[in-house]
Scaffold this motif. Structure first.
Motif, PDB file in Angstrom:
ATOM      1  N   GLU A 139       0.818  -1.212   0.000  1.00 49.43           N
ATOM      2  CA  GLU A 139       0.000   0.000   0.000  1.00 49.43           C
ATOM      3  C   GLU A 139       0.853   1.265   0.000  1.00 49.43           C
ATOM      4  N   CYS A 140       2.166   1.114  -0.147  1.00 46.46           N
ATOM      5  CA  CYS A 140       3.070   2.276  -0.120  1.00 46.46           C
ATOM      6  C   CYS A 140       3.990   2.256  -1.339  1.00 46.46           C
ATOM      7  N   ALA A 141       3.390   2.172  -2.518  1.00 50.42           N
ATOM      8  CA  ALA A 141       4.201   2.123  -3.736  1.00 50.42           C
ATOM      9  C   ALA A 141       4.917   3.440  -3.998  1.00 50.42           C
ATOM     10  N   ALA A 142       4.331   4.546  -3.564  1.00 46.39           N
ATOM     11  CA  ALA A 142       4.929   5.871  -3.751  1.00 46.39           C
ATOM     12  C   ALA A 142       4.922   6.621  -2.427  1.00 46.39           C
ATOM     13  N   GLN A 148      -0.125   9.365   2.916  1.00 45.73           N
ATOM     14  CA  GLN A 148      -1.581   9.345   3.035  1.00 45.73           C
ATOM     15  C   GLN A 148      -2.037   8.266   4.000  1.00 45.73           C
ATOM     16  N   ARG A 149      -1.452   7.055   3.900  1.00 50.36           N
ATOM     17  CA  ARG A 149      -1.847   5.967   4.808  1.00 50.36           C
ATOM     18  C   ARG A 149      -1.528   6.313   6.258  1.00 50.36           C
ATOM     19  N   SER A 160      -6.272  14.382   1.443  1.00 51.59           N
ATOM     20  CA  SER A 160      -6.157  14.628   0.009  1.00 51.59           C
ATOM     21  C   SER A 160      -4.701  14.724  -0.383  1.00 51.59           C
ATOM     22  N   VAL A 161      -4.379  14.131  -1.529  1.00 54.51           N
ATOM     23  CA  VAL A 161      -3.006  14.130  -2.029  1.00 54.51           C
ATOM     24  C   VAL A 161      -2.983  14.902  -3.331  1.00 54.51           C
ATOM     25  N   GLY A 162      -2.497  16.134  -3.316  1.00 51.93           N
ATOM     26  CA  GLY A 162      -2.384  16.946  -4.525  1.00 51.93           C
ATOM     27  C   GLY A 162      -3.741  17.206  -5.140  1.00 51.93           C
ATOM     28  N   ASN A 163      -3.824  17.069  -6.464  1.00 50.07           N
ATOM     29  CA  ASN A 163      -5.058  17.301  -7.207  1.00 50.07           C
ATOM     30  C   ASN A 163      -5.574  16.021  -7.844  1.00 50.07           C
TER      31      ASN A 163
END
Length: 720
Positions: A139-142, A148-149, A160-163
């Motif tokens: 769940e942490c590929a990036a 976020q997790r 929220s992560v960016g747009n």
């Protein structure tokens, strides 16, 4: 009445009595059984026995994990106390931006890691901090995913992560508060929560800080599978967190399956220097397995026993597949369930008192089953003629004898395990471990045949004769400690005899007089040789002198050592006979190792080939029955294509393959073989063939080749 001139829709609600009842586990267990009452009683016995075994194994696992978990908790509390001294102290200690990190080496038994981390997380939340979050590599590929997790699980809100958020997603989450994904947001949230908790203002249950916790509880991030994380993502996350250690009491827990050097391989020195790492080593999985086997198998507390082959299957799966103690226990549960389901006489597999009661309540059918047991038949053959007639004709007499044999079987187990442990204590330290290093190896050897008939046993006895006095006496004292809890008459007698031997080992001069007497006798015989004598008398005298000289050379310790080993050998021969030697052993022992292996030892390739070559094996459709080597025309398309491809060589012509497939399918449709359309390829058959070939290629049986464009290459050979 539902008839009407106008059209209408009538609803009939089913009555409560006609509603379909959801089947329970007991219903599945008793389904198809001849004797329902017997099946229900066996199921209850299974439940009682499994609940007890489960409770004991869970308690054992908690005890084994307590040491490592207590060390981890102490490390985290120590780091918390450092932060509690004030911002200045924390900043001075962490001015190099070091984050307290626990490197927890758990071994390669990956299926058990979740259970360990869940226990750690629960204990941390109960006694140290409510802010505990666990993340996995999947769940942490990036970096954005990891941030976020972590924030979502700590703050309990959407992040929220960016747009990346879609308009539709924003419209559905109007009532849900969303925050920006950054550690600044986490810092502000942490200050607000701790300030609110310190002032006594009630807060959410998820983030409430208990009264017994510190004013600034740490934020613990657990990386369950460190080796699987992307090293670049992990490095960036650590670099970002290191800039906020003065504001956030962050702590990391690295779950390592292989070696602590993994941290050095994944993190460069510039990143690892930001961590204050302390190593924690958990108990090895083999030691954990030994404790479980000792608790639930090598004990007379549980009447159920796996046979030698069954135990060997379970241990082999553990050693060669997953190193999972949890899966070993699940396999043991499956063996327990299979035994109670497949053996009607397992109704007697319970505590001795209950088994004796059940023996008096056996039905006539159960008595017949009892008489058909191989061990009971051997017992009948050993009896006198009159007794044999009674055992074969009188149900009441069989029930009486059954009670006696069950009592003997329980005594056999009470005597077997103490002697097994004594033999293991004596032989586990011998060079090259002739009887095995682990007690489970010795146990399996004893279950399969008479252990004293093995060459390894004779070799072990020879090596025991070379042991030093202190080593032998120490091992014998440990054997005495093992025999002390024994409650049977034979174990008490064995303990008394062993204590007498140990007492003699403490008396070094007891045999001095005997040795002097032997020396005087030898001297007198030597003087007798000076007289005239014939050749026969001379030879006899020399042999006696040689024997006397050998006896004289033996010390008191050597004599006592031989007596002790003879005593141990007599105990082994008396109490370590295989269970097959005991009448009614089938009641307690499960021996269907093939069934257990088929359920537990996954062989997907074999299963796929079985399904393709014989679809009836799984579908149980009578139309699919066919002789060996033939193709049923009612089989699924992929089965027909698979069977046809077995008849081809390394390269398969697709057109010939399609023609053969069309011929088989036409026969399945009932077409006349003499008609012009028989075997004709239409668009539907062509599409079905292409789909079946594609599925076969996906399963890895064929692949496309550049040698010929209208051919495929076969990847299997030899009819497999």
């Amino acid at each position: 009445m539902t008839s009407s001139v106008s059209k209408g829709c009538f609803v009939f609600k089913p009555s409560a009595k006609k509603r379909r009842k959801t089947p329970t586990v007991e219903d599945y267990f008793t389904h198809g059984s001849e004797d329902t009452e017997n099946s229900k009683l066996r199921f209850r016995n299974y439940q009682i026995l499994w609940e007890k075994m489960k409770a004991d194994t869970e308690l054992l696992q908690d005890e084994l994990n307590r040491k490592i978990l207590d060390s981890l908790l102490a490390f985290i509390r120590k780091s918390v106390s450092t932060f509690q001294r004030g911002t200045d102290d924390w900043a001075s200690r962490m001015r190099a931006h070091e984050i307290p990190t626990a490197a927890l080496v758990l071994g390669v038994n990956v299926p058990d890691h979740d259970m360990t981390f869940q226990c750690l997380s629960d204990q941390l939340q109960q006694s140290v901090t409510p802010f505990v979050v666990s993340v996995q590599a999947t769940e942490c590929a990036a970096l954005n995913n990891m941030m976020q997790r972590v924030l979502e699980r700590l703050m309990g809100t959407s992040v929220s992560v960016g747009n990346e958020e879609e308009p539709e997603q924003r419209s559905t989450n109007v009532n849900q508060k969303r925050v920006h994904c950054s550690l600044i947001t986490l810092c502000n949230w942490y200050k607000a929560v701790t300030k609110k908790a310190a002032s006594g203002t009630p807060s959410k249950k998820r983030t409430s800080v208990g009264k017994d916790m510190q004013q600034h509880p740490p934020i613990v991030v657990i990386f369950k599978d460190l080796e699987a994380f992307n090293s670049r993502v992990l490095q960036d996350f650590i670099l970002i967190c290191s800039r906020y250690v003065e504001q956030l009491p962050l702590m990391f827990v690295f779950g390592i399956a292989t070696s602590p050097s993994t941290i050095q391989h994944m993190l460069p020195h510039s990143v690892s220097s930001l961590l204050c790492i302390e190593l924690f080593q958990s108990l090895s999985c083999t030691q954990h397995l030994a404790s479980v086997i000792d608790k639930v198998i090598l004990t007379s507390q549980f009447p159920f026993k796996p046979s030698g082959k069954v135990l060997q299957v379970l241990v082999s799966i553990f050693l060669y597949h997953d190193f999972s103690v949890r899966n070993f226990i699940k396999g043991l549960q499956l063996a327990l369930l299979e035994h109670f389901h497949s053996q009607p006489l397992s109704v007697l597999c319970c505590k001795k008192e209950a088994a004796l009661v059940h023996a008096t309540e056996l039905s006539h059918r159960d008595v017949e089953r009892l008489q058909q047991l191989p061990s009971f038949m051997r017992y009948v053959e050993e009896q006198g003629p009159q007794e044999q007639v009674e055992l074969l004709t009188s149900d009441d007499h069989v029930k009486e004898v059954c009670q006696k044999l069950l009592n003997d079987l329980h005594k056999y187990h009470k005597n077997y395990y103490p002697i097994l442990r004594c033999l293991h204590i004596l032989t586990s330290s011998l060079p090259k471990y002739p009887l095995g290093k682990q007690i489970r190896e010795l146990h399996i050897s004893c279950l399969e045949k008479n252990v004293w008939e093995n060459e390894e046993y004779a070799s072990a006895m020879q090596l025991l004769r070379m042991m030093a006095k202190d080593e032998l006496t120490s091992a014998l004292k440990m054997c005495a400690e093992i025999l002390k809890p024994g409650k049977t008459t034979k174990m008490r007698a064995a303990l008394l005899q062993l204590d007498n031997l140990l007492a003699k080992f403490d008396q070094p001069d007891d045999l001095a007089a005997a040795e002097n007497a032997a020396g005087e006798d030898l001297t007198s015989r030597g003087k007798g040789l000076q007289k005239k004598t014939d050749l026969f008398q001379l030879q006899k005298t020399l042999l006696e002198m040689k024997k006397s000289r050998r006896t004289k050379k033996m010390s008191q310790f050597e004599i006592l050592r031989d007596q002790a080993l003879e005593f141990i050998d007599s105990l082994v021969r008396s109490h370590l006979a295989p269970p097959e030697s005991q009448p009614l052993y089938e009641v307690c022992y499960y021996s269907s190792s093939a069934v257990l292996r088929r359920h537990l030892n996954a062989t997907p390739r074999t299963s796929i080939q079985t399904a393709l070559s014989n679809p009836y094996h799984y579908l149980k459709n009578e139309n699919l029955l066919a002789e060996d080597g033939t193709v049923s025309n009612a089989a699924p398309d992929i089965c027909i294509v698979y069977k046809l491809h077995l008849e081809c060589g390394r390269l398969i012509n697709l057109y010939d393959w399609l023609e053969a497939y069309a011929t088989v399918v036409s026969a399945a449709e009932g077409m006349d073989p003499d008609s012009a359309d028989f075997g004709k390829v239409d668009e539907l058959k062509h599409a079905r063939f292409i789909q079946a070939v594609s599925e076969l290629e996906f399963l890895g049986f064929i692949k496309s080749t550049k040698q010929k464009t209208d051919h495929v290459s076969r990847l299997t050979w030899g009819g497999c």
